[in-house]
Write a protein that holds these residues in place. Structure first.
Motif, mmCIF file in Angstrom:
data_model
loop_
_atom_site.group_PDB
_atom_site.id
_atom_site.type_symbol
_atom_site.label_atom_id
_atom_site.label_comp_id
_atom_site.label_asym_id
_atom_site.label_seq_id
_atom_site.Cartn_x
_atom_site.Cartn_y
_atom_site.Cartn_z
ATOM 1 N N PRO A 180 -7.889 13.097 5.934
ATOM 2 C CA PRO A 180 -7.760 12.698 4.527
ATOM 3 C C PRO A 180 -7.325 11.240 4.414
ATOM 4 C CG PRO A 180 -5.927 14.109 5.153
ATOM 5 C CD PRO A 180 -6.868 14.061 6.323
ATOM 6 N N LEU A 181 -7.916 10.527 3.468
ATOM 7 C CA LEU A 181 -7.511 9.142 3.224
ATOM 8 C C LEU A 181 -6.073 9.080 2.708
ATOM 9 C CD1 LEU A 181 -10.812 7.874 1.599
ATOM 10 C CD2 LEU A 181 -9.876 7.129 3.787
ATOM 11 N N ASP A 182 -5.656 10.113 2.000
ATOM 12 C CA ASP A 182 -4.298 10.218 1.468
ATOM 13 C C ASP A 182 -3.698 11.509 2.001
ATOM 14 O OD1 ASP A 182 -2.016 10.764 -0.027
ATOM 15 O OD2 ASP A 182 -2.948 10.359 -1.960
ATOM 16 N N LEU A 219 -10.089 -1.768 -6.469
ATOM 17 C CA LEU A 219 -10.945 -0.642 -6.156
ATOM 18 C C LEU A 219 -10.546 0.049 -4.858
ATOM 19 C CD1 LEU A 219 -14.405 -2.087 -7.250
ATOM 20 C CD2 LEU A 219 -12.996 -0.419 -8.444
ATOM 21 N N SER A 220 -9.770 -0.616 -4.019
ATOM 22 C CA SER A 220 -9.310 0.033 -2.783
ATOM 23 C C SER A 220 -8.513 1.294 -3.096
ATOM 24 C CB SER A 220 -8.448 -0.916 -1.961
ATOM 25 O OG SER A 220 -9.220 -1.965 -1.455
ATOM 26 N N GLY A 221 -7.883 1.329 -4.257
ATOM 27 C CA GLY A 221 -7.113 2.496 -4.660
ATOM 28 C C GLY A 221 -7.940 3.766 -4.743
ATOM 29 N N ALA A 222 -9.260 3.658 -4.754
ATOM 30 C CA ALA A 222 -10.121 4.842 -4.728
ATOM 31 C C ALA A 222 -9.884 5.645 -3.458
ATOM 32 C CB ALA A 222 -11.591 4.433 -4.827
ATOM 33 N N HIS A 223 -9.323 5.018 -2.455
ATOM 34 C CA HIS A 223 -9.030 5.711 -1.204
ATOM 35 C C HIS A 223 -7.844 6.652 -1.327
ATOM 36 C CE1 HIS A 223 -11.368 2.580 1.354
ATOM 37 N NE2 HIS A 223 -12.149 3.353 0.653
ATOM 38 N N THR A 224 -7.425 6.932 -2.525
ATOM 39 C CA THR A 224 -6.413 7.951 -2.753
ATOM 40 C C THR A 224 -7.021 9.348 -2.679
ATOM 41 O OG1 THR A 224 -4.615 8.667 -4.182
ATOM 42 C CG2 THR A 224 -6.641 7.976 -5.279
ATOM 43 N N ILE A 225 -8.338 9.409 -2.626
ATOM 44 C CA ILE A 225 -9.026 10.699 -2.558
ATOM 45 C C ILE A 225 -10.204 10.560 -1.590
ATOM 46 C CG2 ILE A 225 -10.582 10.268 -4.505
ATOM 47 C CD1 ILE A 225 -9.905 13.177 -5.408
ATOM 48 N N GLY A 226 -10.468 11.614 -0.864
ATOM 49 C CA GLY A 226 -11.593 11.592 0.074
ATOM 50 C C GLY A 226 -11.141 11.693 1.514
ATOM 51 N N PHE A 259 -6.400 12.314 -7.629
ATOM 52 C CA PHE A 259 -6.582 10.884 -7.877
ATOM 53 C C PHE A 259 -5.300 10.404 -8.535
ATOM 54 C CE2 PHE A 259 -7.938 7.034 -9.960
ATOM 55 C CZ PHE A 259 -8.728 6.451 -8.994
ATOM 56 N N ASP A 260 -4.490 9.707 -7.748
ATOM 57 C CA ASP A 260 -3.190 9.235 -8.214
ATOM 58 C C ASP A 260 -2.846 7.930 -7.501
ATOM 59 O OD1 ASP A 260 -2.496 10.001 -5.616
ATOM 60 O OD2 ASP A 260 -1.436 11.802 -6.251
ATOM 61 N N ASN A 261 -1.631 7.472 -7.624
ATOM 62 C CA ASN A 261 -1.251 6.211 -6.979
ATOM 63 C C ASN A 261 -0.522 6.424 -5.649
ATOM 64 O OD1 ASN A 261 1.137 7.148 -8.133
ATOM 65 N ND2 ASN A 261 1.877 5.110 -8.631
ATOM 66 N N GLN A 262 -0.597 7.613 -5.084
ATOM 67 C CA GLN A 262 0.059 7.896 -3.800
ATOM 68 C C GLN A 262 -0.464 6.991 -2.691
ATOM 69 O OE1 GLN A 262 2.671 9.986 -3.101
ATOM 70 N NE2 GLN A 262 2.596 9.056 -1.070
ATOM 71 N N TYR A 263 -1.703 6.581 -2.787
ATOM 72 C CA TYR A 263 -2.305 5.649 -1.833
ATOM 73 C C TYR A 263 -1.382 4.447 -1.600
ATOM 74 C CZ TYR A 263 -5.492 1.706 -0.706
ATOM 75 O OH TYR A 263 -6.081 0.591 -0.180
ATOM 76 N N TYR A 264 -0.822 3.913 -2.672
ATOM 77 C CA TYR A 264 0.026 2.723 -2.565
ATOM 78 C C TYR A 264 1.360 3.038 -1.889
ATOM 79 C CZ TYR A 264 -3.559 0.753 -5.469
ATOM 80 O OH TYR A 264 -4.777 0.331 -5.928
#
Length: 142
Positions: free
Chosen positions: A53-55, A1-8, A62-67
């Motif tokens: 921005p978190l990302d 669920l940490s991946g939600a930080h790809t947006i916001g 909403f994508d996998n750029q967070y990783y």
């Protein structure tokens, strides 16, 4: 669920401890650290209400750029960055995996959200609402 930080976005107050002091957080990539310091400070004072921005790469997607951000030392929140920089072998492998496989991230994120949504909250005398979310309520026996 940490991946939600790809947006916001997050307020500087939530991550400013990583930016300042004699020794800023060494897990932050240098250029990213500098840009966050410039964004969050006015002179030598932190502007806690400023949003970041978190990302930083795809802030509205909403994508996998967070990783990918975590792999390059550009995770905004310490709790995110430690998954890769100081995490266990397992968390580091998950960051690598979801960085390479966006469709698996989407699939597993969806499953996790459904699982979390099915958690039954404690109600009535079985639970309590915390007065301060950071600590358990103290109960006096008066």
């Amino acid at each position: 669920l940490s991946g939600a930080h790809t947006i916001g976005k997050a307020r500087c107050a939530t991550f400013s401890s990583r930016l300042m002091g004699v020794q800023p957080d060494s897990t932050i990539q240098t250029e990213y650290l500098t840009s966050l310091q410039q964004l969050c400070t006015q002179g030598f004072v932190i502007n806690n209400d400023t949003l970041a921005p978190l990302d930083l790469v795809t802030p509205a997607a909403f994508d996998n750029q967070y990783y990918a951000n975590l792999r390059s030392g550009e995770g905004l929140l310490k709790t995110d960055q430690v998954l890769y920089s100081n995490g266990t072998e397992t968390t580091r492998e998950l960051v690598e995996f979801y960085n390479k496989h966006q469709s698996k991230f989407f699939e597993n994120f969806k499953k996790s959200m459904i699982k979390m949504g099915n958690i039954k909250p404690l109600t009535g005398t079985s639970g309590e609402i915390r007065r301060n979310c950071r600590s358990i309520n103290s109960h006096s026996s008066a």
